[in-house]
Design a protein around this motif. Structure first.
Motif, PDB file in Angstrom:
ATOM      1  N   GLU A   1       0.536   5.347   0.555  1.00  0.00           N
ATOM      2  CA  GLU A   1      -0.388   6.369   1.048  1.00  0.00           C
ATOM      3  C   GLU A   1       0.354   7.688   1.182  1.00  0.00           C
ATOM      4  O   GLU A   1       1.506   7.724   1.631  1.00  0.00           O
ATOM      5  CB  GLU A   1      -0.969   5.943   2.397  1.00  0.00           C
ATOM      6  CG  GLU A   1      -2.105   6.806   2.884  1.00  0.00           C
ATOM      7  CD  GLU A   1      -2.811   6.204   4.087  1.00  0.00           C
ATOM      8  OE1 GLU A   1      -3.856   6.743   4.499  1.00  0.00           O
ATOM      9  OE2 GLU A   1      -2.312   5.183   4.606  1.00  0.00           O
TER      10      GLU A   1
ATOM     11  N   HIS B   1      -5.796  13.453  -0.190  1.00  0.00           N
ATOM     12  CA  HIS B   1      -5.313  12.156   0.304  1.00  0.00           C
ATOM     13  C   HIS B   1      -5.187  11.165  -0.851  1.00  0.00           C
ATOM     14  O   HIS B   1      -6.062  11.065  -1.717  1.00  0.00           O
ATOM     15  CB  HIS B   1      -6.272  11.622   1.363  1.00  0.00           C
ATOM     16  CG  HIS B   1      -5.861  10.293   1.918  1.00  0.00           C
ATOM     17  ND1 HIS B   1      -6.497   9.115   1.590  1.00  0.00           N
ATOM     18  CD2 HIS B   1      -4.859   9.954   2.768  1.00  0.00           C
ATOM     19  CE1 HIS B   1      -5.924   8.118   2.226  1.00  0.00           C
ATOM     20  NE2 HIS B   1      -4.923   8.587   2.951  1.00  0.00           N
TER      21      HIS B   1
ATOM     22  N   TYR C   1      -4.253   7.080  -1.857  1.00  0.00           N
ATOM     23  CA  TYR C   1      -4.151   5.703  -1.354  1.00  0.00           C
ATOM     24  C   TYR C   1      -4.165   4.759  -2.550  1.00  0.00           C
ATOM     25  O   TYR C   1      -5.063   4.828  -3.400  1.00  0.00           O
ATOM     26  CB  TYR C   1      -5.328   5.395  -0.433  1.00  0.00           C
ATOM     27  CG  TYR C   1      -5.289   4.028   0.199  1.00  0.00           C
ATOM     28  CD1 TYR C   1      -4.659   3.815   1.418  1.00  0.00           C
ATOM     29  CD2 TYR C   1      -5.900   2.939  -0.421  1.00  0.00           C
ATOM     30  CE1 TYR C   1      -4.639   2.560   2.008  1.00  0.00           C
ATOM     31  CE2 TYR C   1      -5.883   1.679   0.156  1.00  0.00           C
ATOM     32  CZ  TYR C   1      -5.247   1.499   1.368  1.00  0.00           C
ATOM     33  OH  TYR C   1      -5.220   0.258   1.939  1.00  0.00           O
TER      34      TYR C   1
ATOM     35  N   VAL D   1       0.855  -1.188   0.000  1.00  0.00           N
ATOM     36  CA  VAL D   1       0.000   0.000   0.000  1.00  0.00           C
ATOM     37  C   VAL D   1       0.888   1.234   0.000  1.00  0.00           C
ATOM     38  O   VAL D   1       1.883   1.291   0.734  1.00  0.00           O
ATOM     39  CB  VAL D   1      -0.932   0.018   1.230  1.00  0.00           C
ATOM     40  CG1 VAL D   1      -1.597   1.379   1.377  1.00  0.00           C
ATOM     41  CG2 VAL D   1      -1.986  -1.055   1.120  1.00  0.00           C
TER      42      VAL D   1
END
Length: 351
Positions: A234, A241, A243, A232
């Motif tokens: 991020e 944001h 992700y 992941v």
């Protein structure tokens, strides 16, 4: 020779302090300063004392006296007042001589090689000199910043100085003066956090404004044997944001460059742990093992070295949680597919 140089340096510091006092900028006593206190016609009260971290000294008959942060003249009046109030000396004439300057310190913290408190040797000491005194900035600081906090003209200040500007251009604007009581804190610049199943988890500086996902993994020593097939990323992109799930097999096996995205400053990378299964009982190497794609019971047994002479393939039991969370005990076929969390138990054969 070294002792002579230290003595000479101390003498020069005291001379500079004396000159500052004459000029009207009375030196304020601080922690570590050594002073000699004399009371006229009372030689028994002559005392040498070091100012403690709390700003106090110990004086005969008076005990603890707080002189931290006050000028020498004010400290003299404070001691004299205590002697009068205690009925010890009627009209005391107190004289304080500064023997050693140790309170003239700056704290240098954060990403430097020798963090600590350091004495300002001259009254025109700049930030770059204090960093050199602290052993310089560590490599992991990258193109970070120095945060300088302190007090100027009775008001608190907080300045952020770019380390690249500080050392490359060396201008007085980017290399400010430091004064007693200042705190310098070196913080990292453009960095990425790489955590999870990598060989060297931590924070790493970005060599450029951005780098590829695989380059970032290389800085952390690559994925360790417990690493899974997914990751992941991020962070923040255009103020929003960000992700993204990463399929590692697509990158390393299929060479999917679209999945090998750019990593930006402030990103966090997390490598997931691979799904695991467990083998116990009569096997050569009992323990936890990584579940590979489409792994069968036979292949799982091979991971554990196969049954021992007392074990048998007919005695294999598979413990697996069902949808409700209850554990079921199954007698699996050898070509059954292993799932994450499965427990294989090889029973002892009596014959």
């Amino acid at each position: 020779m070294i002792k002579f140089c230290i003595s000479l340096l101390s003498s020069l510091m005291i001379l500079l302090v004396s000159q500052a006092v004459v000029a009207g900028d009375e030196y304020a006593l601080g922690a570590g300063d050594m002073i000699r206190i004399q009371v006229f016609q009372n030689p028994e009260l002559t005392t040498e004392a070091r100012v403690s971290e709390t700003g106090e000294i110990t004086f005969p008959l008076l005990g603890s006296v707080n002189v931290g942060g006050v000028g020498i003249g004010q400290a003299e009046r404070k001691i004299a007042q205590g002697l009068v109030q205690g009925g010890l000396v009627q009209k005391p004439q107190v004289n304080i001589v500064l023997l050693q300057v140790r309170g003239n310190q700056v704290a240098v913290l954060g990403l430097v090689n020798r963090p600590g408190r350091y004495v300002i040797e001259t009254f025109d000491t700049r930030l770059s000199e204090m960093l050199a005194t602290a052993g310089g900035v560590v490599a992991s600081a990258g193109n970070g910043k120095a945060i300088l906090t302190g007090v100027r003209d009775g008001k608190p200040i907080r300045n952020e100085i770019d380390l690249a500007d500080l050392f490359l251009y060396q201008g007085k604007v980017t290399d400010p003066l430091v004064v007693r009581g200042d705190v310098v804190y070196i913080v990292p610049g453009n960095q990425v956090s790489i955590l999870g199943e990598v060989n060297r988890p931590g924070r790493y500086p970005l060599e450029n404004a951005s780098m590829r996902f695989t380059d970032a993994l290389a800085m952390a020593g690559g994925i360790n044997p417990s690493g899974g097939d997914s990751a992941v990323v991020e962070g923040t992109r255009n103020g929003e944001h960000f992700y993204k799930k990463i399929d590692l097999l697509s990158i390393f096996m299929d060479q999917d460059q679209a999945m090998n995205l750019d990593i930006a400053a402030g990103d966090s990378i997390y490598i997931h742990r691979a799904p695991m299964f467990y083998i116990y009982g009569e096997v050569q190497r009992p323990g936890a093992y990584r579940v590979e794609r489409n792994m069968t019971v036979m292949q799982a047994l091979a991971q554990g070295g196969g049954p021992t002479p007392r074990g048998t393939q007919r005695g294999i039991k598979l413990h697996r949680k069902n949808a409700s969370g209850a554990v079921e005990k199954l007698s699996p076929e050898l070509d059954a597919v292993i799932q994450a969390g499965d427990v294989l138990y090889v029973k002892e054969s009596l014959f």
